[in-house]
Design an enzyme around this catalytic site. Structure first.
Site, PDB file in Angstrom:
ATOM      1  N   HIS A  94      97.079  92.040  35.493  1.00 30.60           N
ATOM      2  CA  HIS A  94      96.657  93.062  36.544  1.00 30.60           C
ATOM      3  C   HIS A  94      97.556  94.391  36.559  1.00 30.60           C
ATOM      4  O   HIS A  94      98.246  94.581  37.496  1.00 30.60           O
ATOM      5  CB  HIS A  94      96.727  92.470  37.781  1.00 30.60           C
ATOM      6  N   ASP A 150      99.818  86.831  37.267  1.00 33.28           N
ATOM      7  CA  ASP A 150      98.709  86.312  37.821  1.00 33.28           C
ATOM      8  C   ASP A 150      97.327  86.905  36.579  1.00 33.28           C
ATOM      9  O   ASP A 150      97.607  87.739  36.305  1.00 33.28           O
ATOM     10  CB  ASP A 150      98.299  86.109  39.122  1.00 33.28           C
ATOM     11  N   GLU A 151      96.386  85.867  36.404  1.00 35.06           N
ATOM     12  CA  GLU A 151      95.291  86.468  35.823  1.00 35.06           C
ATOM     13  C   GLU A 151      95.532  87.099  34.515  1.00 35.06           C
ATOM     14  O   GLU A 151      94.980  88.245  34.413  1.00 35.06           O
ATOM     15  CB  GLU A 151      94.193  87.091  36.817  1.00 35.06           C
ATOM     16  N   VAL A 152      96.330  86.649  33.683  1.00 32.14           N
ATOM     17  CA  VAL A 152      96.545  87.316  32.425  1.00 32.14           C
ATOM     18  C   VAL A 152      95.388  87.097  31.480  1.00 32.14           C
ATOM     19  O   VAL A 152      95.576  86.316  30.426  1.00 32.14           O
ATOM     20  CB  VAL A 152      97.960  86.791  31.997  1.00 32.14           C
ATOM     21  N   ASP A 201      98.928  80.647  39.032  1.00 32.40           N
ATOM     22  CA  ASP A 201      97.484  80.177  38.403  1.00 32.40           C
ATOM     23  C   ASP A 201      97.739  79.804  36.870  1.00 32.40           C
ATOM     24  O   ASP A 201      97.043  79.194  36.173  1.00 32.40           O
ATOM     25  CB  ASP A 201      96.515  81.181  38.694  1.00 32.40           C
TER      26      ASP A 201
END
Length: 479
Positions: A94, A150-152, A201
């Protein structure tokens, strides 16, 4: 009924990557948060932070970023009310607001993913550390920072990563951990007493052994997020216990009071978010004594990512936030909790869509008038008469594409359609102008423009096209 939320901070997340409130409105919101029982703020500045030097290009262009004085004033207002400020600075995934800039394209993991940093370039680590340095220096009393992670997405797909994975025999999990560990250790070397929070996550699928060997044990506090109303209690408890068994016993939870329903939602459902908190209370009641719950971040996402549309604005979500906090305090959303919310906010209902309009002279929560106008416009925009205007009997029967192309129309029926569309347009324009006037008092002009373009223009444009087309066609039929 569950026990109230255990000891620990209750943070409200301010997502400033879209619709950043004017600083005066932000001060009023912080005062309200304090009255509602909030202990701290998790502030995700993104491009609203006044980055300097080589990082000046990260500053927002749609509206000015906050000034250094404004960032300090936010902290002063919070501190005066006993609230801690924790900045959130993304350091891996992000990073759209960073990697969208052409001079930094070469630091992406893969060219088509704007959000993920290439973990192999020292320049990337230096960039992240300079971002952190500037943020820490502008927060003089800082003791805790959140590094995102997060959310890599697409990690391991870049050419550098493929070579690294092949040559080391390591996994993508270990690739993720290697960069995070590098950043965390650099933070600890620079600011030894800094507490570091990160999203959990990317670690959910990792084994205890992998986590133990990561080098992060004792250095980071994972924050487990789940914003759903049907959160899986057993699965969440199991995850938290796994982190604890791996040596990460200082843990955080993250719930949601807005911005997690649909990417384009513009009016908040309080019940959905209360249900999320009721599930989190069940989680807290099931944890072993070994887990040290540091607190909960009640997130209020303003965009799903830097390049997505706006979610609900803060004013329409304040009844939801107050209800979620009272749910945590009481252990349920009881009659007493409900009464507290309606009294504190001066509202007739905790659902913003069901609130009665405030009367003149009535005490208002900050932004209430804007919340009322957004609800009214949203109701109008979603009415069948407007949304399906082109499907009504008169339009389909007497002003179809066939008629328009040949300019052969029944003038009487066409003018009936024209008058109807014009009436809807006039009503909408009046409502929108009132809302715009209220919105720009609380938000930058660019926020009002974006909100109107996203929500109003798609409904108004077809009506305007029809009125213009009818005028052109009727000219061909009437002397």
């Amino acid at each position: 009924m569950s026990p109230p939320w255990p000891k620990g901070k209750k943070l409200v997340h301010l997502d400033l990557k879209g619709a950043p409130p004017r600083v005066e409105y932000l001060h009023r919101l912080i005062e309200l948060f304090s009255q509602l029982g909030v202990d701290g703020l998790l502030v995700e500045y993104e491009d609203m932070f006044p980055y300097e030097g080589e990082l000046h290009l990260l500053q927002a262009t749609a509206q000015p970023s906050y000034s250094r004085a404004e960032v300090l004033s936010i902290q002063e207002v919070a501190k005066a009310r006993g609230m801690e400020v924790i900045p959130l600075v993304q350091t891996y995934g992000h990073m759209e607001f960073v990697l969208k800039h052409r001079p930094l394209w070469h630091l992406r993991e893969v060219p088509h993913c704007v959000g993920t940093l290439n973990p192999h370039k020292e320049e990337g680590v230096k960039l992240v550390m300079e971002m952190l340095r500037q943020v820490v220096e502008l927060h003089p009393d800082l003791s805790t920072i959140h590094i995102g992670a997060d959310e890599v997405y697409t990690l391991g797909e870049g050419e550098d990563s493929k070579l690294w994975l092949a040559s080391t025999g390591c996994t993508v999990e270990q690739l993720f951990l290697s960069h995070v560990t590098k950043v965390v250790k650099a933070i600890k070397e620079t600011w030894p007493d800094m507490n570091i929070i990160m999203w959990d996550d990317m670690m959910r699928g990792m084994s205890q052994d992998t986590l133990k060997a990561s080098g992060l044990v004792g250095l980071v506090q994972p924050m487990l997020w789940d914003y759903t109303p049907d959160l899986d209690v057993d699965k969440t408890v199991s995850l938290l216990e796994k982190y604890c068994s791996a040596g990460m016993s200082d843990l955080w939870a993250a719930s949601s009071f807005k911005g997690s329903t649909f990417v384009h939602t513009c009016v908040t459902s309080t019940q959905r978010h209360v249900d999320n908190h009721l599930q989190w209370l069940k989680v807290a009641a099931s944890l072993s004594a070994a887990i040290n719950m540091k607190g909960m971040a009640i997130t209020g996402w303003q965009r799903y990512d830097h390049l997505s549309v706006l979610c609900e604005l803060l004013p329409v979500a304040l009844p939801s936030l107050a209800s979620c906090l009272q749910t945590l305090i009481h252990g349920e959303f009881s009659t007493e909790a409900h009464r507290k919310v309606t009294e504190m906010l001066g509202v007739s209902s905790v659902e913003v869509e069901a609130m009665e309009r405030a009367s003149a002279g009535e005490s208002l929560f900050p932004g209430r008038r804007l919340a009322e106008l957004i609800v009214e416009i949203n109701s109008l925009l979603n009415s069948e008469d407007l949304r399906f205007f082109e499907s009504n009997m008169f339009v389909r029967g007497w002003f179809s594409p066939y008629h328009r192309q040949r300019k052969m129309v029944n003038p009487l029926n066409s003018m009936h359609i024209h008058n109807q569309a014009s009436m809807y347009l006039d009503t909408l324009q009046k409502e929108v102008e009132a809302m715009r006037k209220e919105m720009v008092n609380l938000y930058p002009d660019s926020t009002a423009e974006e909100w109107i373009e996203e929500h109003v223009t798609p409904v108004m444009a077809p009506l305007q096209c029809i009125t213009e087309a009818i005028q052109a066609c009727v000219k061909e039929m009437v002397p």
